[in-house]
Design a protein around this motif. Structure first.
Motif, PDB file in Angstrom:
ATOM      1  N   ALA A  59       0.830  -1.206   0.000  1.00 45.79           N
ATOM      2  CA  ALA A  59       0.000   0.000   0.000  1.00 45.79           C
ATOM      3  C   ALA A  59       0.863   1.253   0.000  1.00 45.79           C
ATOM      4  O   ALA A  59       0.532   2.261  -0.657  1.00 45.79           O
ATOM      5  N   LEU A  60       1.998   1.215   0.725  1.00 47.39           N
ATOM      6  CA  LEU A  60       2.899   2.363   0.759  1.00 47.39           C
ATOM      7  C   LEU A  60       3.460   2.642  -0.627  1.00 47.39           C
ATOM      8  O   LEU A  60       3.531   3.805  -1.075  1.00 47.39           O
ATOM      9  N   ALA A  61       3.879   1.594  -1.337  1.00 49.67           N
ATOM     10  CA  ALA A  61       4.431   1.782  -2.683  1.00 49.67           C
ATOM     11  C   ALA A  61       3.379   2.339  -3.638  1.00 49.67           C
ATOM     12  O   ALA A  61       3.677   3.194  -4.488  1.00 49.67           O
ATOM     13  N   GLN A  62       2.141   1.864  -3.512  1.00 48.87           N
ATOM     14  CA  GLN A  62       1.080   2.387  -4.374  1.00 48.87           C
ATOM     15  C   GLN A  62       0.830   3.870  -4.114  1.00 48.87           C
ATOM     16  O   GLN A  62       0.686   4.670  -5.041  1.00 48.87           O
ATOM     17  N   GLU A  63       0.817   4.247  -2.831  1.00 48.40           N
ATOM     18  CA  GLU A  63       0.541   5.644  -2.484  1.00 48.40           C
ATOM     19  C   GLU A  63       1.658   6.571  -2.955  1.00 48.40           C
ATOM     20  O   GLU A  63       1.395   7.621  -3.569  1.00 48.40           O
ATOM     21  N   VAL A  64       2.920   6.209  -2.680  1.00 44.47           N
ATOM     22  CA  VAL A  64       4.037   7.063  -3.081  1.00 44.47           C
ATOM     23  C   VAL A  64       4.161   7.086  -4.606  1.00 44.47           C
ATOM     24  O   VAL A  64       4.445   8.141  -5.213  1.00 44.47           O
ATOM     25  N   GLY A  65       3.955   5.936  -5.252  1.00 42.92           N
ATOM     26  CA  GLY A  65       4.039   5.904  -6.710  1.00 42.92           C
ATOM     27  C   GLY A  65       2.996   6.782  -7.361  1.00 42.92           C
ATOM     28  O   GLY A  65       3.271   7.479  -8.356  1.00 42.92           O
ATOM     29  N   GLU A 102       6.150   1.795 -13.114  1.00 38.08           N
ATOM     30  CA  GLU A 102       5.412   0.562 -12.884  1.00 38.08           C
ATOM     31  C   GLU A 102       5.545   0.151 -11.409  1.00 38.08           C
ATOM     32  O   GLU A 102       6.431   0.623 -10.691  1.00 38.08           O
ATOM     33  N   LEU A 103       4.667  -0.776 -11.001  1.00 36.15           N
ATOM     34  CA  LEU A 103       4.697  -1.344  -9.658  1.00 36.15           C
ATOM     35  C   LEU A 103       4.767  -2.853  -9.771  1.00 36.15           C
ATOM     36  O   LEU A 103       3.920  -3.473 -10.434  1.00 36.15           O
ATOM     37  N   ASP A 104       5.741  -3.453  -9.163  1.00 38.50           N
ATOM     38  CA  ASP A 104       5.902  -4.908  -9.118  1.00 38.50           C
ATOM     39  C   ASP A 104       5.804  -5.337  -7.649  1.00 38.50           C
ATOM     40  O   ASP A 104       6.756  -5.169  -6.882  1.00 38.50           O
ATOM     41  N   ALA A 105       4.634  -5.845  -7.247  1.00 41.22           N
ATOM     42  CA  ALA A 105       4.398  -6.159  -5.839  1.00 41.22           C
ATOM     43  C   ALA A 105       3.485  -7.372  -5.734  1.00 41.22           C
ATOM     44  O   ALA A 105       2.716  -7.674  -6.665  1.00 41.22           O
TER      45      ALA A 105
END
Length: 461
Positions: free
Chosen positions: A318-324, A339-342
């Motif tokens: 969730a942190l990566a999605q918010e900052v991204g 991109e997001l790889d999670a």
């Protein structure tokens, strides 16, 4: 609120040493006095027993078993002679007085058995305290003979007093012991005071490590801890000086640019020129705001902290999605593919979300700044072990510079633009506070991979 009194080491040492020593000396004196009395009683009881046995040896039995006593006048005089004490004797056979004084007690208190037929005890004769030795004889026809020898206690009291007088040096020993303890405590505390004065004098001049070669062995850990504290203070002051000087430099440049831009805007002759200057001022303001934000973030991070305060677990996905999402517009403006790889499930770690968000924002900001247009940036989250990082297709950082660029205000040799050299330092400090580590390596597309790796054994709160 009442102020607690300061502890005095010398007084505490005296309070801990003196009472046990005084108690031991007092017990020794009491034991000595008791032993002196016991010794005197034993010696004089033995003399009484010798007299009673000698007297019993003068008792004879005839053919019918009747006892008789043959005691010459000279022997009786010798038995009764004493220039200190009064002596009595009595020889009785079945209640009949054979010789001596009548009415001597046959039992008493403080009785001591010396043999199967002999004992000594305390009693009173003519109103005077005496010690009596008793010897019992059994004749051939069953006749019972009791021999008694009594003596006053003058010699015993003199001997006991003489032996007790020998204990008077114990008083001098107590005084000498107390004085020795006081001197020993002062001699022990004095080097501590001298060392403290020397350290206080030196530390007021400089924060250099203090020479501990002449420090007592017991104080070496204290000296080591103090030198460690001085070293940390030197490091803090050095970082503060460096922080102040570089921060002033970093802020002076954009502020000067703002002043020049405002001057150019005033002198601009048309609206288009003013708009161009305002665009430059907007970029300068954004860079200034970014520097201030990094400086504020850096001020929150202290290397001496033991870690972040316990709190709710942080979901790295969730942190990566918010900052991204917050950085998506900046990436899109530079023509970058973000991109997001999670994983599909949350990856939780203990920590503070705002600090981790600041760290990830710095990694993304660096990637967006240095990745050429048309490049690729991937925010990665993994769960075994937990990790949070950024891959880019930019120029990367040479391997021999990756350690140095994690220091504050240090930039790589090939770094372009107007960065402050604080981004990776902030990320490193945030990682350290969370029990993680910052790793810089080669990215999948030839750029840089910057990753925070967390301890897989550290449970989330």
């Amino acid at each position: 609120m009442k102020r607690a009194s300061a502890r005095v080491l010398s007084r505490e040492l005296l309070l801990r040493l003196m009472p046990p020593v005084l108690v031991l000396v007092a017990l020794t004196a009491a034991l000595g006095a008791y032993s002196a009395k016991q010794l005197a009683d034993h010696v004089f009881d033995r003399w009484l027993f010798d007299a009673s046995r000698s007297l019993a040896g003068q008792v004879h039995f005839d053919a019918d078993g009747r006892p008789s006593l043959r005691l010459p006048a000279e022997a009786q005089a010798m038995l009764l002679f004493d220039d200190v004490d009064r002596t009595w004797f009595s020889v009785q056979a079945d209640g009949r007085l054979l010789a001596g004084q009548p009415g001597l007690p046959t039992s008493g208190d403080d009785e001591v058995v010396r043999s199967p037929h002999g004992r000594a005890f305390g009693a009173t004769v003519d109103g005077r305290p005496v010690r009596v030795a008793r010897e019992d004889l059994l004749g051939p026809q069953g006749a019972r003979v009791t021999v008694l020898v009594a003596e006053t206690l003058g010699k015993r009291e003199r001997a006991s007093a003489w032996l007790r007088d020998m204990l008077w040096p114990m008083a001098a020993l107590v005084l000498a012991t107390g004085l020795a303890i006081v001197l020993a405590v002062r001699a022990t505390v004095r080097p501590l005071e001298q060392i403290a004065a020397r350290w206080r004098q030196q530390s007021s001049v400089s924060l250099d490590a203090i020479e501990a070669g002449d420090v007592p062995r017991e104080l070496v850990p204290f000296a080591t801890a103090l030198n460690g504290l001085l070293g940390r203070l030197r490091g803090l002051l050095e970082r503060e000086r460096q922080f102040s000087s570089v921060a002033a430099h970093q802020l002076r440049t954009p502020l000067a640019g703002l002043q020049l831009g405002l001057a150019r805007a005033r002198e601009a002759g048309d609206l288009e020129s003013v708009r161009a200057v305002l665009g430059e001022l907007e970029q300068t303001t954004q860079r200034t705001a970014r520097v201030v934000q990094q400086l504020l973030a850096l001020g929150r991070l202290t290397p001496e902290s033991d870690g972040v305060q316990p709190g709710p677990p942080v979901d790295l996905v969730a942190l990566a999605q918010e900052v991204g999402a917050a950085q998506a517009d900046a990436a899109l403006a530079r023509g970058l593919d973000l991109e997001l790889d999670a994983p599909d499930t949350p990856v939780s770690v203990p920590g503070q979300a705002d600090l981790l968000a600041e760290a990830l924002a710095n990694l993304l900001d660096n990637a967006i700044r240095y990745t050429p247009a048309g490049g690729r940036i991937v925010v990665r989250v993994q769960d075994a072990p937990p990790a949070l990082g950024v891959d880019d297709s930019g120029p990367g950082i040479p391997e021999d510079e990756r350690e140095a660029v994690q220091q504050r205000f240090v930039r790589g040799r090939g770094a372009a633009g107007d960065g402050s050299g604080l981004g990776l330092a902030i990320v490193r400090d945030v990682a350290a506070l969370h029990g993680a580590r910052l790793e810089l390596g080669d990215g999948a597309w030839g750029g840089l991979r910057a990753e925070l790796r967390f301890d897989a054994r550290r449970p989330a709160p």
